[in-house]
Enzyme design. Structure first.
Site, PDB file in Angstrom:
ATOM      1  N   ASP A 272      16.178  -3.463  -6.005  1.00  0.00           N
ATOM      2  CA  ASP A 272      17.448  -4.037  -6.428  1.00  0.00           C
ATOM      3  C   ASP A 272      18.307  -4.306  -5.201  1.00  0.00           C
ATOM      4  OD1 ASP A 272      19.494  -4.252  -8.940  1.00  0.00           O
ATOM      5  OD2 ASP A 272      20.516  -3.462  -7.158  1.00  0.00           O
TER       6      ASP A 272
ATOM      7  N   LYS B 113      12.543  -4.922   8.833  1.00  0.00           N
ATOM      8  CA  LYS B 113      12.197  -4.041   9.926  1.00  0.00           C
ATOM      9  C   LYS B 113      10.803  -3.489   9.731  1.00  0.00           C
ATOM     10  CE  LYS B 113      13.683   0.461  11.373  1.00  0.00           C
ATOM     11  NZ  LYS B 113      14.760   1.418  11.276  1.00  0.00           N
TER      12      LYS B 113
ATOM     13  N   ASP C 155      12.308  -9.937   2.386  1.00  0.00           N
ATOM     14  CA  ASP C 155      12.005  -8.694   3.093  1.00  0.00           C
ATOM     15  C   ASP C 155      10.513  -8.615   3.388  1.00  0.00           C
ATOM     16  OD1 ASP C 155      14.572  -7.700   3.200  1.00  0.00           O
ATOM     17  OD2 ASP C 155      14.413  -6.654   1.289  1.00  0.00           O
TER      18      ASP C 155
ATOM     19  N   MET D 168      13.291   5.962   1.648  1.00  0.00           N
ATOM     20  CA  MET D 168      13.250   5.882   3.117  1.00  0.00           C
ATOM     21  C   MET D 168      13.232   7.266   3.763  1.00  0.00           C
ATOM     22  SD  MET D 168      16.152   2.947   3.456  1.00  0.00           S
ATOM     23  CE  MET D 168      17.191   3.950   2.399  1.00  0.00           C
TER      24      MET D 168
END
Length: 435
Positions: free
Chosen positions: A124, A91, A69, A206
């Protein structure tokens, strides 16, 4: 924090594949067939490399391919086996360059080619990180997939801010929810009204971009506007910042203070407690005192351009001084322009979309150039650096390269070496803070 760190950046996936010289690049050559490989979904933890599990570290040291990521820390990535193919996927502020389906296919393809693949996910893998989708894709393709749990930012972030998410007599339950979709969105499964009517601690991952709607939904559901709220930005890293407020003020505070993702939002009466001081981020320099008195770069993110694809001592020294050092390879040895057989010469690497994004948003505060090649290649790859970015350089040749690239040099190392260059970064930061 996938889970709250990288998954905010993981919903649409962004990044670039770096591969040509990695282990999996051999797939196209004439080699004996290899037995099918396997995929390991490894939780990288919330940022502090010390929170990576022992099993995760072992697998990183063995992996042929690492699919990571965007916000997995450089300190964790540095544990990958030298020569492994590293593919960045995540992203960034809505920019989409690799879909989830692309990531699934990549994992399956590399495993079927016979490679040990580590899918490195912040936090996780199964906490708001799309790990379930990736595991399902592997299962459907007949690829063995194993999960290595990681420390979730939902609990590590509050812990590093000294906030207990549960406390006897205050809150005996906690809900971890995604703020990726606004309250009322038809695809959202979060019952904000029920959360508002409860007394439980609510941890939102988020949720930075939709914070105003989230707080309004909780108040409409019955939570008091005076409910304590904390936002932990870049939790467990040297750049961690904690912003405290209430349910009716935190959205405005976040805008005024420029809070950016990744950040964990904690809502509930437990936020008013601070039963343990926030821990110091561990360093690899045993000479530094535990009180952090000699960590002048706390909260400073320093770009460290490298001319070789291996972790360097400069980043380690900057981290020891408290900085969040972000390494990136800007050049590598390659054949000279004269053609095959010619001596090796430095050639520019591919630009890293993660670095470009951070430069564009002003998330990097300083840069440390250890060579003229690093200075030249960095500006060639990313263009002019932000006007407010501090520049430290080592040696006159590097200073000259910076000047030719239109960069103002704020501090110059007094002599060659990692420690003098790190000291120059400290000087630049100290002088900027005093202005």
């Amino acid at each position: 924090m996938n889970d709250g760190r990288a998954h905010d950046e993981d919903e649409g996936d962004n990044g670039r594949g770096s591969g040509g010289a990695g282990a999996a690049s051999a797939a196209g050559r004439d080699e004996p067939p290899r037995a099918p490989g396997e995929v390991w979904l490894v939780g990288a933890g919330p940022g502090d490399p010390g929170l990576l599990t022992v099993r995760g570290r072992e697998l990183l040291g063995r992996a042929d391919v690492v699919v990571t990521d965007r916000l997995v820390s450089a300190g964790v990535l540095a544990l990958a086996r030298p020569g492994a193919e590293v593919v960045h996927s995540g992203k960034s502020a809505g920019a989409l360059t690799r879909t989830q389906e692309d990531v699934n296919a990549l994992l399956v393809d590399r495993a079927l080619a016979g490679y040990l693949v580590v899918r490195l996910k912040g936090g996780d893998p199964f906490v708001l990180g799309r790990g379930g989708e990736e595991a399902e894709a592997c299962r459907l393709a007949g690829v063995r997939c194993t999960v290595v749990p990681g420390v979730t930012s939902a609990f590590a972030g509050p812990a590093y801010a000294g906030i207990p998410v549960t406390h006897r007599g205050v809150a005996q339950d906690v809900a971890v929810v995604s703020g990726h979709l606004s309250p009322g969105h038809p695809d959202s499964t979060v019952d904000w009204a029920a959360l508002g009517a409860s007394r439980m601690t609510v941890v939102v991952l988020m949720g930075v971009a939709r914070l105003a709607g989230i707080t309004a939904a909780l108040i409409d559901g019955g939570r008091s506007p005076d409910t304590p709220v904390a936002m932990i930005e870049r939790a467990t890293t040297p750049a961690q910042r904690v912003i405290r407020g209430t349910l009716d003020t935190i959205a405005v505070d976040a805008i005024v203070l420029g809070v950016r993702s990744p950040a964990v939002v904690v809502i509930g009466d437990v936020v008013a407690r601070c039963d343990a001081p926030p821990p110091l981020i561990p360093t690899d320099d045993a000479r530094l005192p535990s009180d952090g008195a000699t960590r002048p770069l706390l909260g400073v993110r320093v770009l460290v351009p490298r001319t070789r694809p291996r972790p360097g001592l400069l980043a380690a020294r900057l981290r020891a001084l408290g900085a969040d050092a972000v390494e990136t390879v800007v050049s590598r040895p390659g054949p000279a322009a004269a053609g095959p057989g010619s001596p090796l010469a430095d050639v520019d690497a591919d630009p890293d979309l993660r670095i470009a994004e951070e430069l564009r948003h002003g998330d990097l505060h300083a840069v440390a150039f250890a060579s003229s090649t690093a200075a030249r290649a960095t500006t060639a790859l990313y263009g002019p650096l932000p006007a407010g970015m501090l520049v430290a350089a080592m040696g006159e040749r590097t200073v000259t390269a910076c000047q030719r690239a239109g960069l103002r040099v704020d501090a110059v190392a007094t002599e060659p070496g990692i420690h003098p260059l790190a000291a120059a970064v400290v000087t630049a930061v100290t002088e900027a803070r005093s202005r």
